[in-house]
Design a protein around this motif. Structure first.
Motif, PDB file in Angstrom:
ATOM      1  N   ASN A  36      47.595  38.311  44.665  1.00  0.00           N
ATOM      2  CA  ASN A  36      47.505  38.691  46.080  1.00  0.00           C
ATOM      3  C   ASN A  36      48.885  39.031  46.640  1.00  0.00           C
ATOM      4  O   ASN A  36      49.003  39.703  47.664  1.00  0.00           O
ATOM      5  N   PRO A  96      40.897  39.607  42.037  1.00  0.00           N
ATOM      6  CA  PRO A  96      40.640  39.421  43.472  1.00  0.00           C
ATOM      7  C   PRO A  96      39.271  39.913  43.917  1.00  0.00           C
ATOM      8  O   PRO A  96      38.762  39.475  44.958  1.00  0.00           O
ATOM      9  N   LYS A 100      37.213  34.997  44.375  1.00  0.00           N
ATOM     10  CA  LYS A 100      37.679  34.939  45.763  1.00  0.00           C
ATOM     11  C   LYS A 100      36.718  34.126  46.617  1.00  0.00           C
ATOM     12  O   LYS A 100      35.611  33.778  46.191  1.00  0.00           O
ATOM     13  N   THR A 177      40.385  36.878  53.273  1.00  0.00           N
ATOM     14  CA  THR A 177      39.931  36.525  51.934  1.00  0.00           C
ATOM     15  C   THR A 177      41.037  35.784  51.199  1.00  0.00           C
ATOM     16  O   THR A 177      42.216  36.094  51.366  1.00  0.00           O
ATOM     17  N   GLN A 178      40.629  34.808  50.399  1.00  0.00           N
ATOM     18  CA  GLN A 178      41.580  34.001  49.646  1.00  0.00           C
ATOM     19  C   GLN A 178      41.183  33.988  48.174  1.00  0.00           C
ATOM     20  O   GLN A 178      39.998  33.908  47.826  1.00  0.00           O
ATOM     21  N   LEU A 179      42.177  34.095  47.291  1.00  0.00           N
ATOM     22  CA  LEU A 179      41.897  33.949  45.867  1.00  0.00           C
ATOM     23  C   LEU A 179      41.329  32.568  45.594  1.00  0.00           C
ATOM     24  O   LEU A 179      41.702  31.590  46.241  1.00  0.00           O
TER      25      LEU A 179
END
Length: 487
Positions: A36, A96, A100, A177-179
């Motif tokens: 990211n 990703p 996620k 959004t987050q890994l």
């Protein structure tokens, strides 16, 4: 542009020393990275990436101190910060688009115009930063209302640039959004070939290293993942017949969460079912400061560094080499301190460990095939690596002669050149001796007519001096002589 009439200074980032370069122990590391943090994350997924220094690695893969979730960062640190060795090839499998989760924080405080998000893995793409004002929610625009920058911990720092839209801001809302590294599985690490897309992934991408970079892997590893028996087996499977011809070794970790005492390691190795002659089995984890590494990351970097310091030839055993670590630990952080006799027992299982003897050293010369095999070329790590290295050397040196006429000029050119090379290795004590020959007995006319010729090489590698003994005898006669009573 502003009119300048002044004296200025610029503060530059500290440059690390130029890494030592070597390819005998070229590492191919498979795992997860905080992609990211890079401009085009999709370019860093299941794509071999070569890095010659710390800056290149960070620019292409990202970097954070969360070694447990982002396992490639262990090898970035071990190679470019701890041992300063290059190059290293990385394969990131964290996607990703796939691994996620949604991210949302309703109230993040603003301190001196800086919003600090400590969680790693936040994606800049699609990030929404907003504030609540008297007129309602106001969305802030990146590079206009705020600047975003990742920090070394993997978190995100947002610096507010303007308050025209909102007035004074004390907190913001952040969504996006987050890994999620927890969604990566051992199947992702092992990878494979997708018949629908024609693409390879995970460990299967090791096949592409030589075609892409013209380099042959020396050590395969997957820190944080190789403790899984299936991953260890996949690494070992790639060490032989790579690209149909090449050979290498792999560094594999044992599970320090399961096997917590040195006496349990024999049972643990048997449970893993890992006894490859091309495998180096390692226990426990190692720690440097606050950073905890899987042993394979540090051991592989140290081994590549040792090779580079010895003419880029893997003749020197990596045992008893300094590890640049501060302690040995288990999964839960418990420190492990073995004495020499305990470490010797671990070595007898075909496992490499670490001991503190005026500094932490690697300790162990045996591949994972020991004690099942006692063949010197397969048992000793340095001999096994030298055999793989020499085989690869021969292929790379003479592959251009494939399809040349099968005449005496071809035969003599190979025999003369290789004997000269073997003599140079003997002269510098890289090997104990070596000789290549061509005989009619090994090359009947039927084989030659079929386009096949065979050379025969005898070679001997130095085995490690694993046990040195001095027989010491007390001699009373020396006292008599010292007192003048001798004849």
């Amino acid at each position: 542009m502003a009119y300048l009439h002044q004296i200025d200074t610029n503060e530059m980032d500290t440059r690390l020393a130029v890494p030592v370069s070597g390819t005998a122990g070229l590492q191919v590391v498979v795992g997860t990275a905080p992609v990211n943090m890079v401009k085009k994350p999709e370019k860093a997924v299941n794509h071999p990436i070569i890095a010659y220094n710390y800056g290149e690695a960070v620019r292409q893969l990202g970097y954070c101190s969360d070694f447990a979730n982002y396992t490639l960062c262990q090898s970035i640190s071990a190679n470019f910060k701890v041992f300063n060795i290059s190059p290293v090839i990385f394969i990131n499998v964290l996607d990703p688009q796939k691994h996620k989760k949604d991210y949302s924080r309703e109230s993040v405080p603003v301190v001196s115009k800086i919003v600090r998000i400590n969680e790693p893995g936040i994606m800049l793409q699609g990030l929404i930063v907003s504030v609540t004002s008297e007129t309602g929610a106001v969305r802030l625009e990146q590079d206009v209302d705020y600047m975003a920058e990742f920090n070394m911990a993997g978190g995100l720092d947002l610096t507010l640039l303007s308050t025209e839209k909102t007035g004074t801001v004390t907190e913001v809302k952040v969504t996006g959004t987050q890994l999620d590294p927890s969604k990566v599985t051992k199947e992702d690490i092992i990878g494979g070939y997708n018949m629908m897309t024609g693409k390879e992934s995970g460990i299967e991408l090791v096949r592409q290293i030589y075609p892409r970079f013209g380099m042959v892997p020396g050590l395969l590893l997957a820190p944080g993942w190789s403790k899984e028996p299936e991953v260890a087996a996949a690494l070992a499977a790639k060490t032989e017949g790579l690209n149909g011809v090449f050979t290498c070794e792999c560094a594999v970790d044992m599970d320090t969460g399961k096997y917590k005492t040195y006496s349990s390691l024999k049972e643990g190795k048997e449970a893993m079912g890992f006894a490859s002659r091309h495998g180096i089995l390692l226990w426990p984890k190692v720690k440097l400061g606050e950073d905890v590494y899987d042993y394979s990351a540090i051991w592989a970097a140290m081994t590549a560094y040792t090779d580079a310091r010895n003419g880029d030839v893997p003749a020197k055993s990596p045992s008893n080499e300094l590890l640049n670590m501060s302690s040995a630990v288990l999964e839960d952080g418990t420190e492990v301190t073995l004495d020499t006799s305990q470490a010797a027992l671990v070595n007898s299982f075909g496992i490499v460990t670490a001991i503190n003897d005026n500094g932490w050293h690697s300790w162990g010369n045996n591949t994972a095939s020991y004690p099942s095999t006692t063949d010197p070329k397969d048992r000793w790590i340095c001999c096994r690596r030298m055999m793989s290295w020499y085989r690869n050397h021969f292929i790379l040196s003479y592959k251009q002669k494939i399809d040349d006429p099968t005449n005496y000029r071809l035969i003599e050119s190979v025999v003369d050149a290789e004997n000269q090379y073997l003599n140079s290795l003997s002269g510098t004590e890289r090997i104990a001796g070596g000789e290549i020959s061509f005989s009619e007995e090994d090359n009947p006319i039927t084989s030659i007519l079929n386009g096949q010729i065979v050379f025969y090489t005898k070679i001997a590698f130095w085995t490690p001096a694993e046990h040195i003994t001095n027989n010491i005898e007390f001699d009373p006669a020396m006292i008599q002589n010292a007192l003048g009573g001798g004849a």
